[in-house]
Design a protein around this motif. Structure first.
Motif, mmCIF file in Angstrom:
data_model
loop_
_atom_site.group_PDB
_atom_site.id
_atom_site.type_symbol
_atom_site.label_atom_id
_atom_site.label_comp_id
_atom_site.label_asym_id
_atom_site.label_seq_id
_atom_site.Cartn_x
_atom_site.Cartn_y
_atom_site.Cartn_z
ATOM 1 N N HIS A 101 -2.682 -10.520 -3.784
ATOM 2 C CA HIS A 101 -2.644 -9.825 -2.509
ATOM 3 C C HIS A 101 -1.893 -8.505 -2.723
ATOM 4 O O HIS A 101 -0.797 -8.503 -3.293
ATOM 5 C CB HIS A 101 -1.931 -10.699 -1.484
ATOM 6 N N THR A 102 -2.459 -7.396 -2.269
ATOM 7 C CA THR A 102 -1.878 -6.079 -2.520
ATOM 8 C C THR A 102 -1.546 -5.373 -1.216
ATOM 9 O O THR A 102 -2.360 -5.355 -0.291
ATOM 10 C CB THR A 102 -2.856 -5.210 -3.337
ATOM 11 N N HIS B 9 3.843 -9.944 4.054
ATOM 12 C CA HIS B 9 2.409 -9.666 4.227
ATOM 13 C C HIS B 9 1.552 -10.780 3.631
ATOM 14 O O HIS B 9 0.541 -11.180 4.216
ATOM 15 C CB HIS B 9 2.037 -8.323 3.582
ATOM 16 N N PHE B 10 1.949 -11.273 2.467
ATOM 17 C CA PHE B 10 1.198 -12.335 1.796
ATOM 18 C C PHE B 10 1.119 -13.586 2.667
ATOM 19 O O PHE B 10 0.036 -14.111 2.922
ATOM 20 C CB PHE B 10 1.855 -12.664 0.448
ATOM 21 N N SER C 217 -0.965 -13.014 5.814
ATOM 22 C CA SER C 217 -2.402 -12.894 5.527
ATOM 23 C C SER C 217 -3.041 -14.247 5.236
ATOM 24 O O SER C 217 -4.251 -14.391 5.332
ATOM 25 C CB SER C 217 -2.644 -11.935 4.360
ATOM 26 N N HIS C 218 -2.208 -15.232 4.893
ATOM 27 C CA HIS C 218 -2.698 -16.572 4.631
ATOM 28 C C HIS C 218 -2.436 -17.517 5.814
ATOM 29 O O HIS C 218 -2.469 -18.740 5.672
ATOM 30 C CB HIS C 218 -2.063 -17.123 3.352
ATOM 31 N N GLN D 151 2.085 -6.306 -5.387
ATOM 32 C CA GLN D 151 1.065 -7.350 -5.538
ATOM 33 C C GLN D 151 1.766 -8.697 -5.541
ATOM 34 O O GLN D 151 2.807 -8.863 -6.188
ATOM 35 C CB GLN D 151 0.304 -7.150 -6.849
#
Length: 127
Positions: free
Chosen positions: A2-3, A34-35, A38-39, A72
């Motif tokens: 994830h970036t 963010h990671f 996003s999940h 990342q």
């Protein structure tokens, strides 16, 4: 991986003319936030979450104000009650890795205030 692209701010730069090492830790935290979002796992929601119990960081290359960078993030390993997140801050123009971080995060149940096994649905989302 994830970036997340990052913007370097004026106050991120120290007297040596590069991004301060403490600020790079903020970049890693932003990437983790963010990671997980996003999940579908916002850190502030739900009874189950994960919390940081250990960091390991290697600083590999300086970052300057004009650089274009991104963080990342990916889960590297799952344990029973923990997971290890691997992250890199990368110069997106040169692909040079500026810093790497491994973060061990423990499963935590808010309702009991104790460590907990990482549920299968969380593992599936983050894999």
């Amino acid at each position: 991986m994830h970036t997340v692209p990052l913007q370097i701010r004026f106050n991120d730069i120290d007297a040596m003319g590069h991004v301060n090492n403490a600020i790079i830790m903020e970049f890693f935290d932003l990437g983790k936030d963010h990671f997980f979002r996003s999940h579908g796992l916002p850190p502030e929601e739900g009874d189950f979450t994960v919390m940081v119990v250990h960091y390991e960081v290697d600083f590999r290359s300086q970052i300057h104000k004009a650089d274009h960078i991104a963080v990342q993030t990916a889960v590297e390993r799952f344990g029973t009650k923990s997971l290890t997140v691997f992250q890199q801050v990368v110069n997106t123009d040169t692909q040079v890795v500026c810093a790497e971080c491994r973060t061990v995060m423990a499963g935590y149940r808010r309702s009991t205030g104790t460590a907990d096994v990482i549920p299968d649905d969380v593992r599936q989302r983050l894999a």
